[in-house]
Design an enzyme around this catalytic site. Sequence first.
Site, short mmCIF file in Angstrom:
data_model
loop_
_atom_site.label_atom_id
_atom_site.label_comp_id
_atom_site.label_asym_id
_atom_site.label_seq_id
_atom_site.Cartn_x
_atom_site.Cartn_y
_atom_site.Cartn_z
N GLY A 21 2.92 -1.20 4.23
CA GLY A 21 2.92 0.21 3.87
C GLY A 21 4.32 0.67 3.50
O GLY A 21 4.80 0.42 2.39
N SER A 68 3.69 -2.25 10.27
CA SER A 68 5.14 -2.25 10.47
C SER A 68 5.81 -3.58 10.12
O SER A 68 6.74 -4.02 10.81
CB SER A 68 5.48 -1.83 11.90
OG SER A 68 5.09 -0.49 12.12
N GLU A 90 -4.99 -5.28 10.80
CA GLU A 90 -4.00 -4.23 10.97
C GLU A 90 -4.28 -3.46 12.26
O GLU A 90 -5.13 -2.57 12.28
CB GLU A 90 -4.09 -3.25 9.80
CG GLU A 90 -3.82 -3.87 8.45
CD GLU A 90 -3.28 -2.84 7.47
OE1 GLU A 90 -2.16 -3.03 7.00
OE2 GLU A 90 -3.96 -1.84 7.21
N ASN A 103 0.87 -1.18 0.00
CA ASN A 103 0.00 0.00 0.00
C ASN A 103 0.91 1.23 0.00
O ASN A 103 1.51 1.54 1.02
CB ASN A 103 -0.89 -0.03 1.25
CG ASN A 103 -1.68 1.24 1.45
OD1 ASN A 103 -1.79 2.06 0.53
ND2 ASN A 103 -2.23 1.42 2.64
N TRP A 104 0.96 1.90 -1.14
CA TRP A 104 1.87 3.05 -1.25
C TRP A 104 1.28 4.31 -0.62
O TRP A 104 1.96 5.33 -0.53
CB TRP A 104 2.19 3.32 -2.73
CG TRP A 104 3.16 2.33 -3.32
CD1 TRP A 104 3.71 1.25 -2.70
CD2 TRP A 104 3.69 2.35 -4.66
NE1 TRP A 104 4.55 0.59 -3.57
CE2 TRP A 104 4.56 1.22 -4.77
CE3 TRP A 104 3.52 3.17 -5.76
CZ2 TRP A 104 5.25 0.93 -5.94
CZ3 TRP A 104 4.21 2.87 -6.93
CH2 TRP A 104 5.07 1.78 -7.02
N LYS A 105 0.02 4.26 -0.23
CA LYS A 105 -0.65 5.43 0.35
C LYS A 105 -0.46 6.63 -0.60
O LYS A 105 -0.44 6.44 -1.80
CB LYS A 105 -0.12 5.70 1.76
CG LYS A 105 -0.11 4.44 2.62
CD LYS A 105 0.14 4.72 4.06
CE LYS A 105 0.28 3.39 4.80
NZ LYS A 105 0.21 3.55 6.24
N HIS A 107 -9.29 0.83 5.22
CA HIS A 107 -7.99 1.06 5.87
C HIS A 107 -8.21 2.02 7.04
O HIS A 107 -9.03 2.94 6.97
CB HIS A 107 -7.00 1.65 4.87
CG HIS A 107 -5.60 1.68 5.38
ND1 HIS A 107 -5.17 2.63 6.29
CD2 HIS A 107 -4.54 0.87 5.15
CE1 HIS A 107 -3.90 2.39 6.58
NE2 HIS A 107 -3.50 1.34 5.90
N GLY A 120 2.73 2.14 10.65
CA GLY A 120 3.67 3.24 10.48
C GLY A 120 4.43 3.63 11.74
O GLY A 120 5.09 4.66 11.77
N GLU A 159 -6.64 4.45 8.06
CA GLU A 159 -6.46 5.88 7.74
C GLU A 159 -7.71 6.44 7.06
O GLU A 159 -8.05 7.61 7.25
CB GLU A 159 -5.20 6.06 6.87
CG GLU A 159 -3.94 5.86 7.72
CD GLU A 159 -2.72 5.39 6.95
OE1 GLU A 159 -2.71 5.44 5.71
OE2 GLU A 159 -1.76 4.95 7.62
C1 PEP Z 1 -0.61 -0.01 6.09
O1 PEP Z 1 -0.74 1.18 5.90
O2 PEP Z 1 -1.47 -0.80 5.69
C2 PEP Z 1 0.57 -0.46 6.80
C3 PEP Z 1 0.59 -1.69 7.24
O3 PEP Z 1 1.61 0.45 6.96
P1 PEP Z 1 3.08 0.16 7.55
O4 PEP Z 1 3.56 -1.14 6.95
O5 PEP Z 1 3.90 1.32 7.10
O6 PEP Z 1 2.92 0.06 9.02
#
Ligand code: PEP
Length: 251
Positions: free
Chosen positions: A234, A213, A169, A12-14, A99, A175, A101
């Site tokens: 992410g 993470s 998640e 997921n590049w956001k 998600h 993050g 976010e």
């Molecule tokens: C995500 O945004 O789905 C995610 C898991 O981010 P990260 O790996 O950066 O924690």
Amino acid sequence: MTQARKPLIAGNWKMNGSGAMAEAEARALAARVAAERPAAELALCPPATLLARLAGWLAGSGISVGGQDCHAKASGAHTGDIAAEMLWEAGALYVIVGHSERRADHGESDATVRAKAAAGHRAGLISIVCIGETLAQRDAGETLKVVAGQLRGSLPDTATATNSVIAYEPVWAIGTGRTPTLEQVAEVHALIRQELRARFDDGAGFRILYGGSVKPDNAKALMAVAEVDGALVGGASLKAADFWPIVAAKG
Ligand code: PEP
């Protein structure tokens, strides 16, 4: 007998990436896949503006692309939104819905997420439905209740093991560089599997991803946990050099 679940590692590049970066990453990843033929399926979910081009660069590589969100409706007066059908037309196979976010920044409820997941199904996409507790909920001992409630509320009746993937998640792990213990991951994934089995005839076949993470140095341990069928990644999905060890960690 249930068919074996093919692991999925989805990036997921956001709101990150440019055309130049996406092309370089696509070519680097496609070369690794061609050379090493990983056991896991790969998908990249870039910002919508890059989706069609990324799909073109990845054509024939076996790596899929996905959207990061969709609207529940197929068309209409919804400025700034994207229909699942439009993602499909741009070359997507997957769409991430719910998600944390999106839930936090846009106030998306379980009902909204459920409608979006169903829209993904309507368009022929595979909906990656995200669920997970906040730190306050974990500290209050509410994790299992919250996750079960979100799963029930966010997954539409149209879901099958073929058109849906669950991503667990924990919000506090996204993050932050923090991850749950392997026991905590196992406990939640076992609950999700139990819920899926109870509700769907093919509940044993849904893939359940862990996200939060995941990095090259913790991927092997996380991916070895029971009922973890891959990862939603992410930050570490932005560079092939970081993403590849995570792909390789799942076989
Ligand atoms: C995500 O945004 O789905 C995610 C898991 O981010 P990260 O790996 O950066 O924690």
